[in-house]
Design a protein around this motif. Structure first.
Motif, PDB file in Angstrom:
ATOM      1  N   ARG A 188       0.832  -1.207   0.000  1.00  0.00           N
ATOM      2  CA  ARG A 188       0.000   0.000   0.000  1.00  0.00           C
ATOM      3  C   ARG A 188       0.867   1.259   0.000  1.00  0.00           C
ATOM      4  NH1 ARG A 188      -3.430  -2.764  -1.452  1.00  0.00           N
ATOM      5  NH2 ARG A 188      -5.567  -3.000  -0.718  1.00  0.00           N
ATOM      6  N   LEU A 189       1.876   1.285   0.831  1.00  0.00           N
ATOM      7  CA  LEU A 189       2.723   2.474   0.927  1.00  0.00           C
ATOM      8  C   LEU A 189       3.519   2.699  -0.354  1.00  0.00           C
ATOM      9  CD1 LEU A 189       4.015   2.178   4.610  1.00  0.00           C
ATOM     10  CD2 LEU A 189       2.238   3.707   3.722  1.00  0.00           C
ATOM     11  N   LEU A 190       4.001   1.620  -0.969  1.00  0.00           N
ATOM     12  CA  LEU A 190       4.745   1.775  -2.220  1.00  0.00           C
ATOM     13  C   LEU A 190       3.848   2.306  -3.340  1.00  0.00           C
ATOM     14  CD1 LEU A 190       7.022  -1.414  -2.243  1.00  0.00           C
ATOM     15  CD2 LEU A 190       7.726   0.955  -1.860  1.00  0.00           C
ATOM     16  N   ARG A 191       2.558   2.071  -3.232  1.00  0.00           N
ATOM     17  CA  ARG A 191       1.613   2.596  -4.213  1.00  0.00           C
ATOM     18  C   ARG A 191       1.116   3.996  -3.843  1.00  0.00           C
ATOM     19  NH1 ARG A 191       0.240  -1.629  -7.559  1.00  0.00           N
ATOM     20  NH2 ARG A 191       0.548  -3.719  -6.682  1.00  0.00           N
ATOM     21  N   GLY A 192       1.608   4.519  -2.722  1.00  0.00           N
ATOM     22  CA  GLY A 192       1.171   5.834  -2.275  1.00  0.00           C
ATOM     23  C   GLY A 192      -0.200   5.836  -1.653  1.00  0.00           C
ATOM     24  N   GLU A 193      -0.658   4.663  -1.208  1.00  0.00           N
ATOM     25  CA  GLU A 193      -1.985   4.536  -0.600  1.00  0.00           C
ATOM     26  C   GLU A 193      -1.863   4.371   0.913  1.00  0.00           C
ATOM     27  OE1 GLU A 193      -3.648   1.154  -2.482  1.00  0.00           O
ATOM     28  OE2 GLU A 193      -3.563   2.007  -4.512  1.00  0.00           O
ATOM     29  N   LYS A 194      -2.858   4.832   1.631  1.00  0.00           N
ATOM     30  CA  LYS A 194      -2.870   4.674   3.083  1.00  0.00           C
ATOM     31  C   LYS A 194      -3.429   3.299   3.445  1.00  0.00           C
ATOM     32  CE  LYS A 194      -5.953   6.618   5.834  1.00  0.00           C
ATOM     33  NZ  LYS A 194      -6.708   7.581   6.673  1.00  0.00           N
ATOM     34  N   PRO A 195      -2.669   2.482   4.174  1.00  0.00           N
ATOM     35  CA  PRO A 195      -3.201   1.179   4.589  1.00  0.00           C
ATOM     36  C   PRO A 195      -4.303   1.342   5.633  1.00  0.00           C
ATOM     37  CG  PRO A 195      -1.060   1.572   5.585  1.00  0.00           C
ATOM     38  CD  PRO A 195      -1.289   2.696   4.623  1.00  0.00           C
ATOM     39  N   ALA A 196      -5.283   0.477   5.589  1.00  0.00           N
ATOM     40  CA  ALA A 196      -6.362   0.466   6.580  1.00  0.00           C
ATOM     41  C   ALA A 196      -6.035  -0.578   7.641  1.00  0.00           C
ATOM     42  CB  ALA A 196      -7.694   0.154   5.906  1.00  0.00           C
ATOM     43  N   LEU A 197      -5.809  -0.124   8.863  1.00  0.00           N
ATOM     44  CA  LEU A 197      -5.292  -0.994   9.923  1.00  0.00           C
ATOM     45  C   LEU A 197      -6.058  -0.825  11.220  1.00  0.00           C
ATOM     46  CD1 LEU A 197      -1.579  -0.013   9.220  1.00  0.00           C
ATOM     47  CD2 LEU A 197      -2.640  -2.175   8.546  1.00  0.00           C
ATOM     48  N   THR A 245       8.113   1.459  11.501  1.00  0.00           N
ATOM     49  CA  THR A 245       9.463   1.278  10.953  1.00  0.00           C
ATOM     50  C   THR A 245       9.415   1.154   9.430  1.00  0.00           C
ATOM     51  OG1 THR A 245      10.294   0.215  12.963  1.00  0.00           O
ATOM     52  CG2 THR A 245      11.480  -0.252  10.918  1.00  0.00           C
ATOM     53  N   ILE A 246       8.469   0.370   8.936  1.00  0.00           N
ATOM     54  CA  ILE A 246       8.313   0.195   7.492  1.00  0.00           C
ATOM     55  C   ILE A 246       7.998   1.526   6.821  1.00  0.00           C
ATOM     56  CG2 ILE A 246       6.802  -0.813   5.727  1.00  0.00           C
ATOM     57  CD1 ILE A 246       6.604  -3.285   7.600  1.00  0.00           C
ATOM     58  N   ARG A 247       7.041   2.254   7.383  1.00  0.00           N
ATOM     59  CA  ARG A 247       6.660   3.550   6.806  1.00  0.00           C
ATOM     60  C   ARG A 247       7.842   4.512   6.768  1.00  0.00           C
ATOM     61  NH1 ARG A 247       3.639   7.609   9.359  1.00  0.00           N
ATOM     62  NH2 ARG A 247       5.075   7.251  11.095  1.00  0.00           N
ATOM     63  N   ASN A 248       8.619   4.547   7.853  1.00  0.00           N
ATOM     64  CA  ASN A 248       9.755   5.466   7.915  1.00  0.00           C
ATOM     65  C   ASN A 248      10.841   5.118   6.901  1.00  0.00           C
ATOM     66  OD1 ASN A 248       8.457   6.847   9.945  1.00  0.00           O
ATOM     67  ND2 ASN A 248       9.557   5.797  11.606  1.00  0.00           N
ATOM     68  N   LEU A 249      10.973   3.832   6.590  1.00  0.00           N
ATOM     69  CA  LEU A 249      11.953   3.419   5.584  1.00  0.00           C
ATOM     70  C   LEU A 249      11.499   3.797   4.173  1.00  0.00           C
ATOM     71  CD1 LEU A 249      12.943  -0.112   6.941  1.00  0.00           C
ATOM     72  CD2 LEU A 249      14.455   1.865   6.764  1.00  0.00           C
ATOM     73  N   ILE A 250      10.209   3.725   3.919  1.00  0.00           N
ATOM     74  CA  ILE A 250       9.678   4.046   2.594  1.00  0.00           C
ATOM     75  C   ILE A 250       9.544   5.551   2.409  1.00  0.00           C
ATOM     76  CG2 ILE A 250       7.672   3.796   1.063  1.00  0.00           C
ATOM     77  CD1 ILE A 250       7.256   1.016   2.291  1.00  0.00           C
ATOM     78  N   ILE A 294      14.047  -5.903   6.849  1.00  0.00           N
ATOM     79  CA  ILE A 294      12.840  -5.569   6.096  1.00  0.00           C
ATOM     80  C   ILE A 294      13.161  -4.709   4.875  1.00  0.00           C
ATOM     81  CG2 ILE A 294      12.136  -3.400   7.175  1.00  0.00           C
ATOM     82  CD1 ILE A 294       9.900  -6.475   6.482  1.00  0.00           C
ATOM     83  N   LYS A 295      14.335  -4.095   4.845  1.00  0.00           N
ATOM     84  CA  LYS A 295      14.739  -3.330   3.660  1.00  0.00           C
ATOM     85  C   LYS A 295      14.771  -4.228   2.423  1.00  0.00           C
ATOM     86  CE  LYS A 295      17.603   0.089   6.108  1.00  0.00           C
ATOM     87  NZ  LYS A 295      18.999   0.545   6.367  1.00  0.00           N
ATOM     88  N   GLY A 296      15.236  -5.450   2.598  1.00  0.00           N
ATOM     89  CA  GLY A 296      15.276  -6.382   1.477  1.00  0.00           C
ATOM     90  C   GLY A 296      13.887  -6.724   0.970  1.00  0.00           C
ATOM     91  N   VAL A 297      12.923  -6.851   1.880  1.00  0.00           N
ATOM     92  CA  VAL A 297      11.544  -7.142   1.487  1.00  0.00           C
ATOM     93  C   VAL A 297      10.954  -5.959   0.726  1.00  0.00           C
ATOM     94  CG1 VAL A 297       9.235  -7.684   2.326  1.00  0.00           C
ATOM     95  CG2 VAL A 297      11.235  -8.690   3.448  1.00  0.00           C
ATOM     96  N   ILE A 298      11.216  -4.756   1.223  1.00  0.00           N
ATOM     97  CA  ILE A 298      10.716  -3.549   0.550  1.00  0.00           C
ATOM     98  C   ILE A 298      11.260  -3.469  -0.875  1.00  0.00           C
ATOM     99  CG2 ILE A 298      10.797  -1.020   0.557  1.00  0.00           C
ATOM    100  CD1 ILE A 298      10.792  -1.183   3.653  1.00  0.00           C
ATOM    101  N   GLU A 304       9.170  -5.877  -7.914  1.00  0.00           N
ATOM    102  CA  GLU A 304       8.036  -6.645  -8.415  1.00  0.00           C
ATOM    103  C   GLU A 304       6.987  -5.719  -8.998  1.00  0.00           C
ATOM    104  OE1 GLU A 304       4.769  -8.897  -5.988  1.00  0.00           O
ATOM    105  OE2 GLU A 304       6.503 -10.236  -6.192  1.00  0.00           O
ATOM    106  N   MET A 305       6.726  -4.601  -8.335  1.00  0.00           N
ATOM    107  CA  MET A 305       5.713  -3.662  -8.791  1.00  0.00           C
ATOM    108  C   MET A 305       6.147  -2.929 -10.069  1.00  0.00           C
ATOM    109  SD  MET A 305       4.571  -2.322  -5.022  1.00  0.00           S
ATOM    110  CE  MET A 305       3.562  -0.983  -5.598  1.00  0.00           C
TER     111      MET A 305
END
Length: 308
Positions: A188-197, A245-250, A294-298, A304-305
């Motif tokens: 979601r974040l890589l697409r510029g979308e807000k995740p619903a959590l 943490t994920i959001r801050n890395l992206i 998690i940087k590798g996963v990002i 992939e995208m």
């Protein structure tokens, strides 16, 4: 260890662990399913002997194995995806398959038979999992895992083999894409979308595959008979911390929808582990920080995208 058998050696954990064993100079007899196997993932590794067979068929292929091995790792499992975890017929097949694996292993006289478990077995225990944890499985998958732990232990004892059961926290890796909150949030974040959590207050632990295979290797060498072990990073923090943490890395400026979705229950799950036993007996200390791993996963998902 010098010789090991690994069932499910072409699976996610199995293939990573097979490579770990080869790096350590351990010879591997890798069992690959004839219908569902992906032996190409490991067939070119030096020191790997591939045996194409389901578990029941191993008894007719005893001549393809050495007369003795140091450890027998049983990773074969059907129905690990979320939508299969309440398929009772599928999960009950795993029980018979596991006991057949113990029975076959007895012919090879390993020092220890090792089976991985899941925090899914103790999802509502409410605190870090150790040998005192109270089982609280939410589905057939977790229930069968618990039963297998005790049945396999008794069966291994009957055949004079050591037995190690190891519950593993949530695993992540750059070559694995899971249907969980981490991968959902990254996409979601890589697409510029807000995740619903939800508020994500439940305590959780994530461990990189490199640390998992290191722990499994150490358990094969130093694990104590009948001791209950757990493997994880040991961070045991609220899920929202990982998401931040994920959001801050992206991109630190991207919004997060934490709290936008209500909880479905007042009882929150908990997936935490106590590393005391494995550290005491093997010296295992996790090395991969979540932020680094998690940087590798990002990057994997970003690439992939790009190719969509």
């Amino acid at each position: 260890m010098e010789r090991v058998v690994i069932t499910g050696a072409d699976g996610f954990i199995g293939s990573h662990f097979t490579r770990k064993c080869i790096e350590e100079g351990v010879e591997v007899w890798a069992v690959v399913h004839p219908k569902y196997g992906r032996k190409e993932k490991i067939e070119n590794l030096p020191g790997v002997h591939i045996v194409v067979s389901d578990i029941q068929g191993l008894f007719s292929k005893i001549d393809k194995f050495p007369r003795s091995v140091d450890a027998f790792y049983h990773f074969s499992w059907k129905g690990i995806n979320a939508h299969d975890r309440d398929d009772f017929d599928c999960q009950m097949e795993n029980m018979g398959m596991n006991l057949d694996a113990v029975r076959f292993a007895a012919y090879l006289r390993p020092r220890v038979f090792i089976v991985p478990g899941s925090t899914n077995e103790y999802l509502y225990h409410g605190k870090p999992i150790n040998e005192s944890a109270i089982p609280s499985p939410p589905n057939a998958y977790g229930s069968v895992k618990i039963a297998i732990r005790y049945l396999s232990q008794l069966y291994a004892r009957k055949f004079g083999m050591g037995f190690v059961y190891v519950v593993i926290a949530g695993i992540y890796a750059s070559d694995r894409k899971d249907n969980n909150v981490i991968y959902y949030t990254i996409e979601r974040l890589l697409r510029g979308e807000k995740p619903a959590l939800t508020k994500l207050e439940q305590l959780w632990d994530y461990v990189h595959i490199d640390d998992v295979v290191e722990a499994l290797y150490l358990l094969g060498n130093k694990g104590k008979n009948d001791v209950f072990y757990t493997v994880g990073r040991g961070d045991n923090q609220p899920l929202y911390k990982y998401i931040e943490t994920i959001r801050n890395l992206i991109n630190p400026d991207l919004p997060l929808g934490i709290g936008d979705v209500p909880y479905v229950s007042d009882e929150l799950p908990c997936s935490c582990v106590d590393l005391t036993a494995i550290n005491r007996d093997t010296g295992f200390v996790p090395k991969v920080d979540f932020e680094d791993g998690i940087k590798g996963v990002i990057e994997m998902l970003r690439e992939e995208m790009k190719n969509e």
